[in-house]
Design a protein around this motif. Structure first.
Motif, PDB file in Angstrom:
ATOM      1  N   SER A 290      47.659  43.122  31.199  1.00 20.06           N
ATOM      2  CA  SER A 290      46.955  42.130  32.016  1.00 20.06           C
ATOM      3  C   SER A 290      47.093  42.438  33.500  1.00 20.06           C
ATOM      4  O   SER A 290      46.145  42.258  34.272  1.00 20.06           O
ATOM      5  N   ASN A 291      48.277  42.899  33.911  1.00 18.81           N
ATOM      6  CA  ASN A 291      48.455  43.314  35.307  1.00 18.81           C
ATOM      7  C   ASN A 291      47.482  44.433  35.667  1.00 18.81           C
ATOM      8  O   ASN A 291      46.878  44.432  36.746  1.00 18.81           O
ATOM      9  N   ARG A 294      43.886  43.183  35.999  1.00 19.00           N
ATOM     10  CA  ARG A 294      43.679  42.468  37.263  1.00 19.00           C
ATOM     11  C   ARG A 294      43.499  43.455  38.413  1.00 19.00           C
ATOM     12  O   ARG A 294      42.635  43.267  39.286  1.00 19.00           O
ATOM     13  N   SER A 297      40.152  45.444  38.087  1.00 15.57           N
ATOM     14  CA  SER A 297      38.960  44.617  38.299  1.00 15.57           C
ATOM     15  C   SER A 297      38.920  43.979  39.679  1.00 15.57           C
ATOM     16  O   SER A 297      37.985  43.228  39.978  1.00 15.57           O
ATOM     17  N   SER A 298      39.937  44.249  40.511  1.00 21.00           N
ATOM     18  CA  SER A 298      39.947  43.642  41.846  1.00 21.00           C
ATOM     19  C   SER A 298      38.677  44.036  42.587  1.00 21.00           C
ATOM     20  O   SER A 298      38.321  45.196  42.672  1.00 21.00           O
ATOM     21  N   ASN A 324      37.913  34.462  39.367  1.00 20.10           N
ATOM     22  CA  ASN A 324      39.263  35.002  39.231  1.00 20.10           C
ATOM     23  C   ASN A 324      39.529  35.543  37.821  1.00 20.10           C
ATOM     24  O   ASN A 324      38.889  35.120  36.855  1.00 20.10           O
ATOM     25  N   PRO A 325      40.505  36.443  37.688  1.00 23.20           N
ATOM     26  CA  PRO A 325      40.868  36.994  36.370  1.00 23.20           C
ATOM     27  C   PRO A 325      41.763  36.029  35.601  1.00 23.20           C
ATOM     28  O   PRO A 325      42.946  36.291  35.353  1.00 23.20           O
ATOM     29  N   PRO A 328      43.709  37.260  32.047  1.00 22.81           N
ATOM     30  CA  PRO A 328      44.951  38.016  32.244  1.00 22.81           C
ATOM     31  C   PRO A 328      46.054  37.173  32.886  1.00 22.81           C
ATOM     32  O   PRO A 328      47.239  37.353  32.569  1.00 22.81           O
ATOM     33  N   GLU A 329      45.665  36.257  33.769  1.00 26.75           N
ATOM     34  CA  GLU A 329      46.675  35.409  34.415  1.00 26.75           C
ATOM     35  C   GLU A 329      47.393  34.520  33.403  1.00 26.75           C
ATOM     36  O   GLU A 329      48.616  34.362  33.454  1.00 26.75           O
ATOM     37  N   SER A 332      49.839  36.534  31.181  1.00 28.12           N
ATOM     38  CA  SER A 332      51.101  36.832  31.859  1.00 28.12           C
ATOM     39  C   SER A 332      52.002  35.600  31.903  1.00 28.12           C
ATOM     40  O   SER A 332      53.228  35.703  31.732  1.00 28.12           O
ATOM     41  N   CYS A 385      38.326  38.258  27.164  1.00 30.71           N
ATOM     42  CA  CYS A 385      38.480  39.279  28.192  1.00 30.71           C
ATOM     43  C   CYS A 385      38.086  40.665  27.695  1.00 30.71           C
ATOM     44  O   CYS A 385      37.076  41.218  28.110  1.00 30.71           O
TER      45      CYS A 385
END
Length: 473
Positions: A290-291, A294, A297-298, A324-325, A328-329, A332, A385
């Motif tokens: 997930s990190n 993120r 995809s920034s 926003n992602p 994934p957030e 985490s 996702c």
């Protein structure tokens, strides 16, 4: 409210007349107002299965009569089917090594079995919670056995969702196999790779996590039921301990077995630590993924911009158009919680003393929570996702072409020192590696094209050389 009086060794207590639970359950309710969480529904069901198997075994051993055994079995089947859930009122976090939970099921079954036999909830004259429902048992073998059976019930759902996620990752690895991107180490440009390789690595990690979960879960088939208080089987008949596990296995259609050392199985909770550790490991794998998602995809203008995550909801109450992602957030955050749960489980298992670990209530509360959190997180990561990710192919390729990272491929041909000079000059001037090499006239255009073949570099293929200086001009 109409009430009845029940008494235990502490004294009398008024019980709601319509309640199937009894004095020890209500006393525990008063003592343990801790989490506001009740016992897990699957745990209650598995307690009921144990009581049914025990009733069958006790009848076979002539410890209880046929009519009492049959009534307990019928009452157990009702709870297994989902009835009387409101009667289980004790807190999931409780002192007493789970005695309150065990007595909750004992009292409910005793009262319901009494009704089945034509009696009422006013007395335990027909079916007693200790003498009949709990016959040949102790909390110390019932409670951990129910915990293991619950893990066995919950784990397949987690495995299924992780397998689904793994399959989607495999599909994305294939879809992105020709998307060349810059690989990064310590967030700095390293060497070219493909986006497909990144997703294949995620798939491999999830696959490894599934295998780990399957391995540690197998230990949950080994039970201490029949050991009663400390593992010596006190208050059981000679044939009970040898039969109870098989009867339980028949009820659940599972390959259950009794522990070789019942003393060990009663006092040590390390098998739950192993399961928790495996769940934590998979949570860490998903969080690391997930990190990465993120970061990759920034966007839209100032980040990596290599992939696009599916838009799921507005990202801001003040910034128009921001997305926003969020998936994934949340994954985490689930990992953070599971890691915390694992610390608690580890400390609880370590803190047992002598012949019993009294902290299994918090072990089970956290372990069941971790398994279910990860089960849900794996599914939402897959559906909300991974399934919708797209690649910015041209942008990824442009980043590679502009990166000084491809200078690494030059080392076998012009040496590390010269390759480093080219890389530094490219970073300083923003002139491409290819152009600088041509200007220095160290390599021919043909050889540059051969060495800096991005597709081959992404796959780790280096042009063969017979001698380092044979291609220098």
């Amino acid at each position: 409210m109409h009430t009845r009086i029940e008494s235990d060794s502490i004294g009398p207590l008024s019980i709601p007349n319509n309640a199937y639970y009894g004095v020890q359950t209500l006393r525990a309710k008063h003592n343990f107002s801790i989490s506001g969480e009740k016992l897990h529904l699957s745990f209650i069901k598995n307690l009921s299965v144990i009581k049914k198997a025990a009733a069958i075994t006790n009848f076979q051993e002539q410890n209880i009569s046929a009519d009492i055994a049959e009534a307990i079995c019928k009452a157990s089947d009702e709870i297994i089917s989902g009835k009387f859930q409101e009667e289980f009122i004790v807190d999931a976090i409780q002192g007493g090594a789970g005695t309150s939970a065990n007595m909750n099921i004992n009292e409910v079954l005793a009262h319901r079995a009494s009704e089945i036999l034509g009696g009422t909830k006013d007395t335990y004259d027909l079916v007693h919670p200790n003498d009949h429902v709990n016959c040949s048992q102790s909390t110390n073998d019932v409670f951990p056995t129910a915990g293991k059976l619950t893990v066995l019930e919950l784990m397949p759902h987690l495995i299924n969702n992780l397998s689904y996620l793994e399959n989607l990752l495999a599909q994305k690895a294939d879809e992105f196999s020709d998307v060349i991107k810059m690989g990064r180490t310590q967030l700095q440009d390293a060497v070219p790779t493909t986006l497909g390789r990144s997703f294949k690595a995620y798939q491999s990690a999830v696959c490894r996590g599934i295998h780990h979960l399957l391995t540690v879960t197998d230990e949950m088939h080994t039970l201490n039921i029949g050991g009663t208080a400390i593992g010596n089987g006190l208050n059981t008949s000679p044939g009970y301990s040898a039969t109870i596990v098989q009867n339980l296995a028949n009820e659940l259609k599972l390959p259950l077995k009794q522990a070789n050392d019942l003393y060990d199985a009663t006092q040590n909770a390390d098998s739950f630590v192993q399961v928790s550790g495996a769940v934590k490991t998979v949570a860490v794998i998903l969080s690391k993924m997930s990190n990465d998602l993120r970061l990759m995809s920034s966007s839209p203008k100032t980040g990596f911009g290599e992939i696009n995550l599916p838009d799921k909801q507005n990202g801001s109450s003040i910034m128009p158009g921001k997305v926003n992602p969020v998936i994934p957030e949340v994954v985490s955050q689930v990992a953070f919680q599971i890691i915390g749960n694992d610390v608690t489980i580890t400390m609880a298992a370590e803190s047992g003393q002598l012949e019993l670990n009294p902290f299994e209530p918090i072990i089970f509360r956290n372990l069941f929570s971790s398994i279910e959190l990860l089960t849900n997180a794996a599914l939402t990561l897959a559906d909300n996702c991974i399934a919708g990710i797209t690649a910015n192919r041209e942008h990824c390729l442009e980043q590679v072409e502009r990166s000084a990272g491809i200078a690494t491929a030059l080392c076998p041909f012009i040496g590390y020192k010269r390759a480093s000079e080219v890389a530094k000059e490219s970073l300083k001037t923003e002139i491409s590696i290819r152009t600088i090499l041509l200007e220095k006239d160290w390599l021919s255009k043909e050889k540059i094209d051969e060495i800096i073949d991005l597709k081959k570099l992404a796959e780790g293929i280096t042009p063969s050389i017979n001698h380092l200086h044979s291609i220098l001009t």
